[in-house]
Design an enzyme around this catalytic site. Sequence first.
Site, PDB file in Angstrom:
ATOM      1  N   LYS A 124       0.846  -1.200   0.000  1.00 20.14           N
ATOM      2  CA  LYS A 124       0.000   0.000   0.000  1.00 20.14           C
ATOM      3  C   LYS A 124       0.880   1.249   0.000  1.00 20.14           C
ATOM      4  O   LYS A 124       0.608   2.215  -0.717  1.00 20.14           O
ATOM      5  CB  LYS A 124      -0.939  -0.023   1.211  1.00 20.14           C
ATOM      6  CG  LYS A 124      -2.061  -1.029   1.021  1.00 20.14           C
ATOM      7  CD  LYS A 124      -2.839  -1.343   2.268  1.00 20.14           C
ATOM      8  CE  LYS A 124      -3.788  -2.514   1.968  1.00 20.14           C
ATOM      9  NZ  LYS A 124      -4.484  -3.028   3.149  1.00 20.14           N
ATOM     10  N   GLN A 131      -4.804  -1.887   9.227  1.00 20.72           N
ATOM     11  CA  GLN A 131      -4.605  -3.183   8.580  1.00 20.72           C
ATOM     12  C   GLN A 131      -5.223  -4.278   9.439  1.00 20.72           C
ATOM     13  O   GLN A 131      -4.881  -4.440  10.604  1.00 20.72           O
ATOM     14  CB  GLN A 131      -3.097  -3.432   8.366  1.00 20.72           C
ATOM     15  CG  GLN A 131      -2.781  -4.704   7.609  1.00 20.72           C
ATOM     16  CD  GLN A 131      -3.354  -4.727   6.201  1.00 20.72           C
ATOM     17  OE1 GLN A 131      -3.236  -3.770   5.444  1.00 20.72           O
ATOM     18  NE2 GLN A 131      -4.002  -5.828   5.845  1.00 20.72           N
ATOM     19  N   ASP A 158     -11.281   2.251   3.260  1.00 22.90           N
ATOM     20  CA  ASP A 158     -11.495   0.813   3.052  1.00 22.90           C
ATOM     21  C   ASP A 158     -12.970   0.524   2.731  1.00 22.90           C
ATOM     22  O   ASP A 158     -13.301  -0.559   2.252  1.00 22.90           O
ATOM     23  CB  ASP A 158     -11.115   0.033   4.320  1.00 22.90           C
ATOM     24  CG  ASP A 158      -9.762  -0.651   4.186  1.00 22.90           C
ATOM     25  OD1 ASP A 158      -9.338  -0.885   3.043  1.00 22.90           O
ATOM     26  OD2 ASP A 158      -9.155  -0.968   5.228  1.00 22.90           O
TER      27      ASP A 158
END
Length: 283
Positions: free
Chosen positions: A53, A97, A120
């Site tokens: 990422k 995460q 997200d």
Amino acid sequence: MEPYIIDGKKISKDIKDELKKKVADYKAKGIEITLAVIQIGDDPASTVYVRNKKKACEYIGINSQSYELPGDTSEEELLELIDKLNNDSAVNGILVQLPVPDYIKPMNVINAISPEKDVDGFSPYSVGCLNLGVKGFLSCTPAGIVELLKRSNIEIDGQHCVIVGRSNIVGKPMASLMLNNNATVTITHSHTKNLKEICKTADILIVGLGQKGFITSEYVKEGAVVIDVGIHRDENNKLSGDVDYDDVAPHCSAITPVPGGVGPMTIAMLMYNCVKSAELTQV
Ligand code: NDP
């Protein structure tokens, strides 16, 4: 039949290049875009995802702020950090995460992220927007799959889409997104009866069940489009999916390979959401 192989690597690169150009234009106008990435502990798979990422941010020109917290960080400490980032106007997107350690409730973490920074697309607010068919952050993997289909000129409107799996990050948002794109959607799971027969009715079969090579040609209608979300790594580090590719591919009109299909799209769509987040507040 020779299937069309949907090239997720190329399509994700195209999206990243489009974003790179946009971000350069914004930079020229003095607008910076920043993603905050939080990792708790040092789970090797999470470390790889976080590294990828950050690399994508670097490529596109998005600033990434990295928070590598010790494995024993309390939920309270994590929520405090999220609160601080929510209130930092220089931060456009916040990503924690997953998975988080067992003693932290993932839903508390997801709920703590401000809806305007939920890149997200996992928060109840974002999921609600998706279900209502109104603007909001789309969950990255399903959004990536729709991009793969559209950019490969595969018709979604009016097609029967069968989804195998009903998780909150793949199956459920996938179903809503395909519905919003006018597909007729059937969602299946581990309690579904006659799975094979149902899958065989799909014009577009999207598989995310987490079992290596589960879907064989017996599940696939001649000429169907097959999208494989699964990721499995064997002892030699070789990746494969939930679909038995060699068996299924000759029966499809189009198929995603693993690796190089859905996988690269998730990060591209995360980057897309970061840019969108900045556009909502700064542009
Ligand atoms: P989950 O384990 O959360 O969900 C699996 C789903 O599949 C569940 O709904 C389960 O049903 C269903 N299922 C399991 N076994 C069967 C079966 N025999 N028949 C029918 N349905 C079944 O997995 P995820 O959704 O998180 O991930 C699925 C796969 O996708 C994994 O391989 C994962 O690694 C991959 N993945 C890939 C991503 C990418 O970027 N390419 C991103 C996210 C995931 P039930 O609800 O009844 O238990």
